[in-house]
Design an enzyme around this catalytic site. Structure first.
Site, PDB file in Angstrom:
ATOM      1  N   SER A 283       0.827  -1.195   0.000  1.00  0.00           N
ATOM      2  CA  SER A 283       0.000   0.000   0.000  1.00  0.00           C
ATOM      3  C   SER A 283       0.873   1.260   0.000  1.00  0.00           C
ATOM      4  CB  SER A 283      -0.850  -0.044   1.273  1.00  0.00           C
ATOM      5  OG  SER A 283      -1.410   1.207   1.561  1.00  0.00           O
TER       6      SER A 283
ATOM      7  N   GLN B 127      -0.103  -0.241  -4.540  1.00  0.00           N
ATOM      8  CA  GLN B 127      -1.452   0.316  -4.494  1.00  0.00           C
ATOM      9  C   GLN B 127      -1.339   1.807  -4.226  1.00  0.00           C
ATOM     10  OE1 GLN B 127      -3.287  -0.021  -0.793  1.00  0.00           O
ATOM     11  NE2 GLN B 127      -5.389  -0.018  -1.532  1.00  0.00           N
TER      12      GLN B 127
ATOM     13  N   TYR C  55      -2.869   5.454  -3.524  1.00  0.00           N
ATOM     14  CA  TYR C  55      -3.956   6.360  -3.142  1.00  0.00           C
ATOM     15  C   TYR C  55      -3.629   7.704  -3.772  1.00  0.00           C
ATOM     16  CZ  TYR C  55      -5.697   3.187   0.475  1.00  0.00           C
ATOM     17  OH  TYR C  55      -6.245   2.122   1.144  1.00  0.00           O
TER      18      TYR C  55
ATOM     19  N   THR D  95      -6.376   2.839  -6.248  1.00  0.00           N
ATOM     20  CA  THR D  95      -7.556   2.601  -5.407  1.00  0.00           C
ATOM     21  C   THR D  95      -8.611   3.656  -5.713  1.00  0.00           C
ATOM     22  OG1 THR D  95      -6.227   1.651  -3.682  1.00  0.00           O
ATOM     23  CG2 THR D  95      -8.376   2.446  -3.021  1.00  0.00           C
TER      24      THR D  95
ATOM     25  N   ARG E 179     -15.962   3.836  10.186  1.00  0.00           N
ATOM     26  CA  ARG E 179     -15.444   2.654  10.895  1.00  0.00           C
ATOM     27  C   ARG E 179     -15.727   2.835  12.378  1.00  0.00           C
ATOM     28  NH1 ARG E 179     -10.731   1.493   7.390  1.00  0.00           N
ATOM     29  NH2 ARG E 179     -11.412   2.206   5.339  1.00  0.00           N
TER      30      ARG E 179
ATOM     31  N   LYS F 189      -8.529  -0.642  -8.534  1.00  0.00           N
ATOM     32  CA  LYS F 189      -8.982  -1.470  -7.404  1.00  0.00           C
ATOM     33  C   LYS F 189     -10.180  -0.807  -6.748  1.00  0.00           C
ATOM     34  CE  LYS F 189      -7.351  -3.609  -3.150  1.00  0.00           C
ATOM     35  NZ  LYS F 189      -8.185  -2.858  -2.209  1.00  0.00           N
TER      36      LYS F 189
ATOM     37  N   HIS G 211     -13.483  -2.805  -0.732  1.00  0.00           N
ATOM     38  CA  HIS G 211     -12.515  -2.463   0.317  1.00  0.00           C
ATOM     39  C   HIS G 211     -12.813  -3.261   1.599  1.00  0.00           C
ATOM     40  CE1 HIS G 211      -9.299   0.655   0.471  1.00  0.00           C
ATOM     41  NE2 HIS G 211      -9.336   0.421   1.761  1.00  0.00           N
TER      42      HIS G 211
ATOM     43  N   ASP H 284     -11.988  -9.589  -5.278  1.00  0.00           N
ATOM     44  CA  ASP H 284     -11.363  -9.242  -3.997  1.00  0.00           C
ATOM     45  C   ASP H 284     -12.458  -8.986  -2.971  1.00  0.00           C
ATOM     46  OD1 ASP H 284      -8.824  -7.873  -2.549  1.00  0.00           O
ATOM     47  OD2 ASP H 284     -10.528  -6.534  -2.311  1.00  0.00           O
TER      48      ASP H 284
HETATM   49  C1  HOC Z   1      -4.724   6.065   9.461  1.00  0.00           C
HETATM   50  C2  HOC Z   1      -4.661   5.846   8.003  1.00  0.00           C
HETATM   51  O1  HOC Z   1      -6.943   0.896   3.146  1.00  0.00           O
HETATM   52  C3  HOC Z   1      -8.057   0.881   5.223  1.00  0.00           C
HETATM   53  C4  HOC Z   1      -6.798   1.193   4.474  1.00  0.00           C
HETATM   54  C5  HOC Z   1      -6.309   2.590   4.611  1.00  0.00           C
HETATM   55  C6  HOC Z   1      -6.326   3.140   5.990  1.00  0.00           C
HETATM   56  C7  HOC Z   1      -5.653   4.433   6.219  1.00  0.00           C
HETATM   57  C8  HOC Z   1      -5.342   4.584   7.660  1.00  0.00           C
HETATM   58  O2  HOC Z   1      -8.041   0.710   6.419  1.00  0.00           O
HETATM   59  O3  HOC Z   1      -9.100   0.751   4.621  1.00  0.00           O
END
Ligand code: HOC
Length: 381
Positions: A108, A129, A131, A157, A166, A254, A278, A309
């Protein structure tokens, strides 16, 4: 113990015991109600395999060609961020394990080892990968470093335009570099192996980000901060086409989920797409990659390679994907729990288990090569 691990879920249990909860929850968690994460795996149960018998399967070959390079298995290790937060050897452990089995892996932009360090470890198939950051200089520098380090492919990505919600990470206050907090202190204290490695091991860095996020610089960031402040929210198809051109080598997108986007990927000259949400970490309620596979194969199959994936935990999941038209199956958690549980040895054991499951499944299906797995060997419930 490692010898007691017989499937990916066994590694998950070990990882949970070894990692402080904020770190485990970062790997294991997903967005909102985590419905998509669960569905990514359960989607495979909607389809049954129809075996042929008496097929003479003494000699079989599970190998295939993915993006121009031979792979010993139709399986790839997807790029995932922050691997040294899970085990002191981080991406190096994963790169070495992948090389040992002759399969693709990815690192990544948020890897904890540099592009150059990883390239020096293995001449096996590897991708980077990317970003897309607001800082265009940073994007250009990563592309150039990958070219110099002879990475085999660049995967852009496209599903992180903003961060998914999250909730487990919001509760734990997870940041990179990981930071101790009052609510998680007990968990760190009761996992001394992890904590000592982390505190006394090499400094935690994200060396591909040119110092944008670094321990000691006061620049610890949460997932939301990283996505919402550093990434380019205006990224569009022109951006993707420009990056493809700047890179000039094998190029993948991706995070493609619709047939229309798969068609656009063909139009900008991409060599492959990852059908991916993801790991359910972005848009909860998004369809499972396996559920989307058939319509994407109908739209662009034969014009572009299609990597499935998401949710892959079993060899038979990979076989179902291949029969439905994927070039290969790929995943993050399928090796991350094992990395957290036992470093390189753990990742090797996880790949070994999936290899055995793929080969056993091929024999029981009555096929000697993976191109014999075709859609007529599947029945949708
Ligand atoms: C603090 C930075 O692809 C995910 C990863 C990228 C996370 C970035 C975290 O957790 O989905």
């Amino acid at each position: 113990r490692l010898s007691d691990c017989h499937n990916i879920d066994d590694f998950r249990r070990l990882a949970r015991r070894r990692l402080p909860w904020p770190v485990f929850d970062y790997i294991d968690g997903a967005a909102d109600d985590e419905i998509t994460k669960t569905r990514n795996t359960s989607a495979f149960d909607e389809v049954d395999l129809v075996p042929d018998v008496l097929a003479g399967v003494g000699e079989i070959d599970a190998g295939c060609t993915i993006m121009g390079r031979r792979s010993a298995l139709p399986l790839m290790l997807s790029p995932t961020a922050l691997q040294r937060a899970f085990h002191k050897d981080g991406e190096r452990a994963v790169a070495r394990a992948a090389a040992k089995f002759g399969i693709w892996f990815g690192i990544s932009s948020l890897a904890t080892h540099s592009i150059e360090e990883i390239a020096a470890l293995t001449s096996g198939p590897k991708l980077f990968q990317l970003y897309v950051h607001k800082d265009r200089g940073l994007n250009a520098s990563m592309i150039e470093r990958c070219r110099d380090a002879q990475f085999d492919a660049l995967a852009l990505t496209v599903d992180t335009i903003v961060s998914g919600k999250r909730e487990r990470c919001l509760r734990s206050g997870f940041t990179t570099p990981p930071r101790f907090s009052a609510s998680s202190l007990w968990s760190y204290a009761t996992r001394p192996r992890w904590t000592l490695d982390y505190v006394f091991g090499p400094k935690f860095r994200l060396p591909n980000l040119d110092g944008h996020v670094q321990e000691g610089s006061g620049k610890s960031v949460s997932i939301q901060d990283y996505f919402n402040t550093m990434l380019d929210t205006n990224m569009d198809w022109d951006t993707a086409a420009r990056i493809r051109q700047d890179w000039g080598g094998t190029f993948a997108l991706k995070g493609v989920m619709s047939a229309a986007d798969a068609r656009r990927a063909v139009e900008i000259g991409a060599d492959a797409i990852w059908i991916s949400n993801h790991g359910g970490r972005q848009l909860d309620g998004s369809r499972a990659p396996f559920d989307q596979l058939r319509e994407i194969v109908d739209a662009v199959g034969g014009e572009i390679e299609i990597v499935l994936d998401g949710g892959v935990r079993r060899g038979t999941h990979a076989l179902k994907g291949l029969a439905a038209g994927a070039t290969a199956a790929s995943g993050g958690r399928l090796y991350l729990y094992a990395l957290a549980a036992a470093g390189q040895e753990g990742v090797e054991r996880a790949i070994e288990i999936l290899k055995e499951e793929i080969e056993r499944g091929m024999r029981l299906m009555g096929v000697t090569s993976i191109d014999q797995l075709t859609a007529d060997r599947l029945r949708w419930r």
